[in-house]
Design an enzyme around this catalytic site. Structure first.
Site, mmCIF file in Angstrom:
data_model
loop_
_atom_site.group_PDB
_atom_site.id
_atom_site.type_symbol
_atom_site.label_atom_id
_atom_site.label_comp_id
_atom_site.label_asym_id
_atom_site.label_seq_id
_atom_site.Cartn_x
_atom_site.Cartn_y
_atom_site.Cartn_z
ATOM 1 N N LYS A 84 17.521 9.977 5.997
ATOM 2 C CA LYS A 84 18.855 10.576 5.971
ATOM 3 C C LYS A 84 19.578 10.243 4.663
ATOM 4 C CE LYS A 84 23.382 10.152 8.241
ATOM 5 N NZ LYS A 84 24.122 9.528 9.365
ATOM 6 N N HIS A 137 0.831 -1.205 0.000
ATOM 7 C CA HIS A 137 0.000 0.000 0.000
ATOM 8 C C HIS A 137 0.862 1.250 0.000
ATOM 9 C CE1 HIS A 137 0.991 -0.526 4.226
ATOM 10 N NE2 HIS A 137 0.622 0.718 4.474
ATOM 11 N N LYS A 138 2.110 1.112 0.510
ATOM 12 C CA LYS A 138 3.101 2.181 0.421
ATOM 13 C C LYS A 138 4.425 1.555 0.001
ATOM 14 C CE LYS A 138 1.136 5.522 3.659
ATOM 15 N NZ LYS A 138 1.337 6.333 4.875
ATOM 16 N N ASN A 156 20.910 -8.295 21.574
ATOM 17 C CA ASN A 156 20.869 -6.834 21.478
ATOM 18 C C ASN A 156 19.598 -6.255 22.091
ATOM 19 O OD1 ASN A 156 21.739 -4.178 20.372
ATOM 20 N ND2 ASN A 156 19.955 -4.440 19.082
ATOM 21 N N LYS A 192 9.455 -2.744 3.634
ATOM 22 C CA LYS A 192 10.541 -2.730 4.616
ATOM 23 C C LYS A 192 10.477 -3.977 5.479
ATOM 24 C CE LYS A 192 13.790 -0.121 6.635
ATOM 25 N NZ LYS A 192 14.635 -1.313 6.815
ATOM 26 N N THR A 199 15.694 -0.762 19.147
ATOM 27 C CA THR A 199 14.594 -1.671 19.465
ATOM 28 C C THR A 199 14.423 -1.804 20.973
ATOM 29 O OG1 THR A 199 15.073 -2.901 17.425
ATOM 30 C CG2 THR A 199 13.637 -3.950 19.031
ATOM 31 N N LYS A 256 9.862 -9.241 4.456
ATOM 32 C CA LYS A 256 10.775 -10.000 5.309
ATOM 33 C C LYS A 256 11.545 -10.974 4.436
ATOM 34 C CE LYS A 256 11.684 -9.971 9.772
ATOM 35 N NZ LYS A 256 11.708 -8.764 10.595
ATOM 36 N N LYS A 278 3.147 -3.456 11.592
ATOM 37 C CA LYS A 278 4.058 -2.741 12.490
ATOM 38 C C LYS A 278 4.394 -1.352 11.943
ATOM 39 C CE LYS A 278 7.352 -5.227 14.189
ATOM 40 N NZ LYS A 278 8.624 -5.978 14.369
ATOM 41 N N SER A 300 22.958 14.653 7.334
ATOM 42 C CA SER A 300 22.721 14.182 8.686
ATOM 43 C C SER A 300 21.670 15.037 9.372
ATOM 44 C CB SER A 300 24.011 14.232 9.506
ATOM 45 O OG SER A 300 25.009 13.420 8.925
#
Length: 508
Positions: free
Chosen positions: A397, A94-95, A263, A99, A224, A135, A123, A403
């Site tokens: 960025k 949809h966009k 992490n 990602k 995260t 994914k 998400k 930056s």
């Protein structure tokens, strides 16, 4: 709810894709009346056409757009050859770009990447990141390969994605996931830049989670875990919500257990402890430890780096992992694998809050049991979205080629100092017998002069998580969901995705 998913609240080990589908359809049942009502403004459509349109959009939102499986040979350091299998799924487009991370694991499968891609769709929509969901993964145990072999595998996998149009700064932007990090992302970015992206000024925006020198963003490493803390804080400080589950608001006297100390787990524990909570146990892949005096996350991480195991951490007591998972504590933060809380152990969980730092750590059966026990579950599609949020900042960025703060920090510093000077002059003019001197405090001056990209990114992450928490709480009240924040988060995501499809129109 489709018939095949009705048994999900009774299944012990459901497919990951089915888990995501179940939550999706549960939320759809809450949102469809709202969507049908919103269609009433389409005067040219009949009631039947409006209904069909809503149903059509719902089917699109719940299906995987595309999934590829690639197999290729790799020559190992000893001269032998092995076949490598990789996957990449695009869920909702949809966009664009889509990602999602790339993981290296022997458990990677088509089902897993489809489910995780769907989770990414919801998400990114939940935290207002302008991406679709994707994914990918490579079916290997990275510990069995040398760094040279891993680089070959990563670069060849990138080429396979390039050939199929499954990667690019405006198409698909991968990120790190399980067993991958900045090094693997730098290999992907370099391979893309030397092939299809050789003439594209935005070529390094094709992947996020890169090292700083290759266009990465400061603050990505702990994003995260920091997001898990910020998200938990948004709920734990609500007096009314805490009263419902029998806890006092705030972090004082709170205890927690972390499952997984990579992490995400480490930074979650670090921020929880910094806020005033006490770590009473850590569960890792090889063992679990408990320490009645409280565990210092920094010391445990240093011990882990030196020994490779948490088993013999000084002052701790090695215990059974399932026993610690069900220990008396206020917060349980599963930050490692999927389906760690399931039908068999959910009834023994004693935590009042489940903070989902991992993707899908609770099965629908566990969800049902814990909801009946009045446990607050802060869902994964919101709580562990700090990584994708900061990845969005990195992508911005890269495509802007500057930056954060580089063009404005000095000007803002001057503006603030002029403001203080103006206040000082006004006061002295109004009070001629006083000689008032206004100077910035050390903290104020530090924020003016030493403000860095990292601080800007962290402040933006906090604002994003707080805004999304407010949206989820609104959805929970709007649809009378009580403390069922998972479905409230899904409703929040579906509303945003639906509006994109409904306003953009559908293909013929």
């Amino acid at each position: 709810m489709p018939e095949r998913l009705r048994c999900m609240p009774q299944e012990r080990d459901p497919l990951f894709t089915a888990m995501v589908e179940y939550n999706y359809h549960y939320a759809v049942g809450k949102m469809v009346p709202m969507f049908e009502k919103s269609m009433m403004g389409r005067q040219r459509l009949t009631d039947e056409q409006r209904k069909h349109r809503v149903e059509g959009i719902m089917r699109i939102m719940g299906s995987c757009s595309a999934c590829i499986e690639v197999t290729f040979p790799v020559k190992r350091d000893d001269g032998s050859f092995t076949l490598i299998t990789g996957y990449r799924a695009h869920h909702s487009v949809h966009k664009m770009p889509v990602k999602g991370g790339i993981r290296y694991s022997e458990d990677v499968s088509s089902d897993e990447v489809k489910g995780l891609a769907a989770l990414m769709s919801y998400k990114t929509a939940c935290v207002n990141a302008p991406f679709g969901g994707a994914k990918g993964g490579i079916k290997i145990n990275p510990k069995e390969f040398s760094e040279n072999e891993l680089e070959k595998i990563t670069r060849r996998y990138t080429l396979e994605l390039v050939k199929r149009g499954f990667i690019g700064p405006g198409i698909d932007v991968p990120a790190p996931d399980m067993n991958t990090g900045p090094l693997e992302m730098s290999w992907i970015a370099d391979q893309y830049a030397k092939t299809l992206g050789h003439s594209d000024i935005n070529s390094y925006a094709t992947v996020t989670g890169k090292p700083i020198n290759l266009g990465g963003v400061a603050g990505r490493q702990d994003a995260t875990g920091r997001g898990v803390y910020i998200g938990t804080n948004c709920f734990i400080r609500e007096p009314e919500l805490m009263q419902q589950i029998g806890l006092s608001p705030g972090w004082q006297d709170k205890t927690y257990v972390v499952q997984g100390f990579g992490n995400v787990g480490f930074h979650t524990a670090r921020f929880y402890s910094k806020a005033g909570a006490k770590c009473i146990g850590v569960i890792e892949w090889d063992c679990a430890i408990r320490n009645c005096q409280g565990i210092n996350p920094h010391e445990l991480m240093e011990h882990l780096k030196k020994t490779g195991s948490i088993r013999d951490f000084p002052g701790s007591e090695a215990v059974d992992r399932d026993e610690l998972l069900c220990a008396e504590c206020d917060i349980l933060a599963p930050c490692a694998t999927e389906k760690v809380v399931h039908l068999d152990n959910a009834g023994n969980i004693k935590a009042k809050i489940i903070a989902e730092g991992a993707n899908g750590p609770l099965t629908p059966a566990a969800d049902r049991i814990l909801m009946e026990k009045n446990v607050l579950i802060i869902p994964d599609i919101y709580l562990n979205a700090g990584g994708v949020t900061v990845s969005y900042f990195e992508w911005v960025k890269n495509v802007n080629h500057k930056s954060f703060g580089r063009l404005s920090l000095k000007y803002e510093e001057g503006t603030q100092l002029h403001l203080l000077d103006s206040v000082e002059k006004s006061l002295n003019k109004s009070l001629p017998n006083c000689n008032i001197e206004i100077r910035p405090s050390e903290e104020f001056r530090r924020r003016l002069i030493d403000a860095s990209e990292k601080e800007i990114v962290r402040a933006s992450l906090e604002a994003t998580m707080e805004k999304t928490a407010a949206e989820i709480k609104f959805m929970a009240k709007e649809h009378n969901l009580g403390i069922n924040m998972r479905i409230a988060a899904y409703c929040n995501s579906l509303y945003k995705i639906y509006k994109c499809y409904e306003e953009a129109g559908l293909t013929l």
